[in-house]
Every structure is written in C-alpha cells, then in structure tokens.
Design a protein around this motif. Structure first.
Motif: not given
Length: 474
Positions: A117-122
């Motif tokens: 899993v990778q997390v992208w914070a917008f």
C-alpha cells in the motif's frame, strides 16, 4: 482538518481554555518536573521519527485544469508515502482548513502495517495561495507576526469564488487517475471530516458520463461523510434554498474566504489562526524544552499567566483539557510542575503525544497541516451535497451527484466522539440505499476529531481497524 466550527463553539472554547490555563498556575497534579517532561518528549519524538521512517516522502505538484487564478495556481500537490511499487494507492483528502500534512503520521503507520500500500495525501489548489517561506527561516515568528509574509486580499482574489466542489473534484479526478496508473493499480479514496464528504461526492459524481465510483476499489470515511453524518455535532448543514442564496450573495459581495477560524481570537484574517498554530508547532518541534517564543506575543485573552516551554504552549492550544472544541483538540496530557526558573513544560499522559502534534504542525515548510484560504463556495457546495441525492438545488449549483444509488464499492467508516454516532449512521444509510456489498463500521468514543490523525501508533484505533480492511482488498 475540521469540518467547520460555529463561532459560538469557538468563543466558548476560548473562554474555557483561558479559565483553565489561569487555574493551572498552581502545582500540577504530577510528580514529573518540566525538565523530565521535556527530556521524555524529546526521546519520544526521536523514537517516533525512527519508527515512522518509510523511505522518501516526495511532495509532488500535479498540473490540473484552469481555475482562473494567477500563475502557479493551476496545480495541486500530493504527498506520497510508501513504495512506488505498491499495487494499492490510498488517496486521502483533508477536511476543512486541513492540508496534506494531516495524514503524514497516519500514512506511515498504515504503510508499515499493510504491505503493498502507498498513501497519497491530497492538497487542494488553495495551498498555492499560502506564503510558507517563513518556516524555512530561523525566525518564522518575526516573519509572520511582524507582517512580512504575503497575505491574500479577498478583494483581489475574486477568482476563488468559483473554487467550489466541482473544481475540487475535477482536480481530485486528475490525482485518482494518476494513482490508478492506467488501471495497473487499485485506488481507495478516503478523507477526514469534510474530506470524507469530498470522497463520497467523488464516488457519486458524474464525470462527463463516467461515474466516479468506477475508478475506486473502496471508500474510506474518517469522522465525516454524507446523509446527516455531522448532525450529531449540533452544527447542522446550512442547505435550505434561502440559506444558500444568502451565502452565494455574500460570496458575490467579496466574502470569498471562509472566516470561521477567526472566532478563535488569534487574528481577524482568513489565515491568522492557521499561522499561529503552525508557529506553535514549529517551535515545539524544534525546541520543545525552550522557553516559549510565542507566549509574550499572544493576545491578552489567550496568554497563560505562568511561563511555559514551547511544548507547554502548544499543549494549551491543542489539548482537550484546556476547553477547546472537539474539532481542534487532542487527548495529550497536561502542564508539568514549574522548574527552578518557574517555567512549565508538558507531560504526555494521553493517546496523542505532544511531540507528534508538534512534528505534524511544524510542516516542512511544505506540506503543512493547515490550509490558510478555504473557499466559501466550497463550504456551500459541501453542505448542499450532504443529502447525497440529485436535487434541483444541487443541479442549480452544478453539482452532479447522479450515481449515489449505483455505488458498488466496499465502505469503511470510522467515528470518534465528535458527532455522537451520526458518522456511522450516515454511512449505514449510504450502504442501505446503494449497491455497496458491505460496510465496515468502527467507533472509538475515547478520541476527539483530530486524535485519529496524530495519536501514537499503539493507541490509534483508526490504524488498527483500517489496516485489516485494506488488507482484505488485496
């Protein structure tokens, strides 16, 4: 970061905080000294940063459609945490006045707990309006509190009157499709507070004939959502046709920025409170045991009567024990006994250590935790989107909520004490009135609205329950 605080709640919190701060001028109910507390905080911060290391964390600009603003504003940013080889990307949207930095600590915990899993914070395009250069200087307080920074004049920012939900979702769509990498990766979309509402509206949105939910493997809502999710806060949405007309008229008259946080008492500009909070975090992060740089400059009504360390001052601004509303507080601890010089530090006794709050609030200068210029139009649109149906009012605002009943992705919903149960009840209503195959519902009433973002890993119920939900999607 927060959905939006009523002025009454903010002023009530200010008065309560002042009263408790004044009351705490006597000995604290602890045997720890300020020096011991500061040393412990420093060790905790160091251990936390080592434990949370997950590799590079690039903050990437993404070109988006024209929004009518000045040069450099037709872009958003994404904070990426975790391996680029991940087969699942969790895209997280911050809440009202929140920014990508809200999710850094949570993302590190999730990446460590869920392989692949990778997390992208917008970060919304509004982040381009903030002047954060002062946080890269040795004296950020002088830069901001002495008026050297570039502030946005609402009269010169009329273009933001059009930065509503449609603009935000078009920008977010660019990010979601980039995360999907041509269908080679699964995308889970989620958010906190009004960021959760944004994620839900994306799923029901019509993108020129393409329903948003078809881009998604799952939805994640954290202390926010639709279908009356915020009803339990006592702050009902303002979405009657008459209220909407009045709010749009105010925007047309120049009230393009939401001024809710000005009620805290830290300044009258749209960005004043956010600057103070980031400054408090910056000094508490860089010199937690040092005597507070900001305390002498606080407004009289908010200035604690006894001298504090930088960490101690941040504690009085964010800890729930000082009377702040649930929206902007955490369960951290209390002030320590005064040291030999009469200065009081901070003692961690709660689930959210002050060192974690400080690290998040300090920023880099980018990405930050606080958004300075929240568009009033976005507030209007999110309120109108709450019923989660295609109404005449929604259509009149250009809101294309056409596919809510067709949603067919799993849904995870997490609630704290913030809304007294209506976050989950709203999520259940969505599931009942759609084709969503199953919902996962979690509650921790021992948390405030912000605790899930910053709580220490062993005590964060959100991390512990969201990780298996994401793992099951594999």
């Amino acid at each position: 970061m927060t959905r939006g605080l009523s002025r009454r709640a903010l002023l009530g919190g200010t008065v309560g905080g002042l009263a408790l701060t004044t009351a705490l001028t006597g000995p604290a109910a602890t045997t720890a000294t300020a020096a011991t507390a500061a040393t412990a905080a420093t060790k905790t911060a160091g251990a936390g940063s080592r434990r949370g290391a997950v590799g590079p964390e690039p903050y990437v600009p993404v070109a988006v459609g024209a929004g009518g603003g000045p040069a450099g504003t037709d872009r958003v940013h994404v904070l990426k945490i975790g391996p680029d080889t991940a087969h699942t990307v969790l895209v997280l949207v911050p809440g009202m006045f929140g920014a990508a930095g809200d999710f850094r600590l949570l993302a590190r915990d999730l990446v460590a707990a869920v392989p692949g899993v990778q997390v992208w914070a917008f970060d919304r395009r509004e982040e381009n309006l903030a002047d954060r250069t002062g946080f890269a200087t040795p004296d950020p307080a002088g830069y901001y509190l002495d008026g050297h920074y570039r502030s946005q004049d609402p009269t010169a920012a009329a273009y933001t009157a059009g930065w509503g939900l449609a603009r935000t979702l078009d920008d977010l769509d660019t990010v979601v499709r980039m995360a999907a990498c041509g269908g080679r990766r699964r995308v889970v979309l989620g958010g906190h507070s009004w960021g959760a509402t944004t994620a839900m509206t994306y799923a029901a949105w019509d993108f020129d004939g393409r329903p948003g939910y078809r881009d998604l493997a799952a939805l994640v809502v954290v202390d926010g959502g639709v279908r009356g999710a915020f009803k339990g806060t006592g702050q009902p949405v303002s979405d009657s046709p008459e209220q909407v007309r009045e709010r749009l008229a105010a925007i047309d008259g120049g009230a393009v920025f939401d001024m809710t946080l000005s009620g805290v008492g830290l300044g009258s500009r749209a960005e004043s409170t956010q600057i103070w909070y980031q400054l408090a975090g910056w000094y508490a992060h860089h010199d937690p045991a040092g005597r507070s740089v900001l305390q002498p400059r606080l407004p009289d009504a908010l200035r604690p009567s006894s001298p504090l360390t930088n960490a101690g001052l941040l504690g009085t601004l964010v800890d729930v024990g000082f009377g702040w509303p649930n929206d902007i507080s955490v369960h951290s601890g209390h002030l320590a006994d005064a040291d030999a010089d009469g200065v009081r530090g901070w003692v961690d006794t709660g689930i959210t250590p002050m060192s974690r709050v400080a690290a998040a609030y300090a920023g880099g200068p980018q990405p930050a935790v606080w958004e300075w210029y929240w568009p009033s139009r976005l507030s209007v649109d999110l309120d109108v989107a709450d019923p989660y149906v295609d109404t005449d009012l929604a259509r009149s605002l250009g809101l294309r909520l056409w596919h809510a009943e067709a949603l067919d992705t799993p849904l995870y919903a997490f609630q704290t004490s913030y809304a007294k149960g209506t976050i989950v009840s709203g999520a259940r209503d969505v599931v009942t009135n759609s084709r969503i195959p199953y919902g996962t519902y979690e509650t921790d009433n021992g948390m405030t609205h912000l605790d899930p973002l910053f709580a220490d890993t062993p005590h964060n119920t959100l991390t512990r329950t969201l990780a298996p939900f994401l793992t099951a999607l594999r």
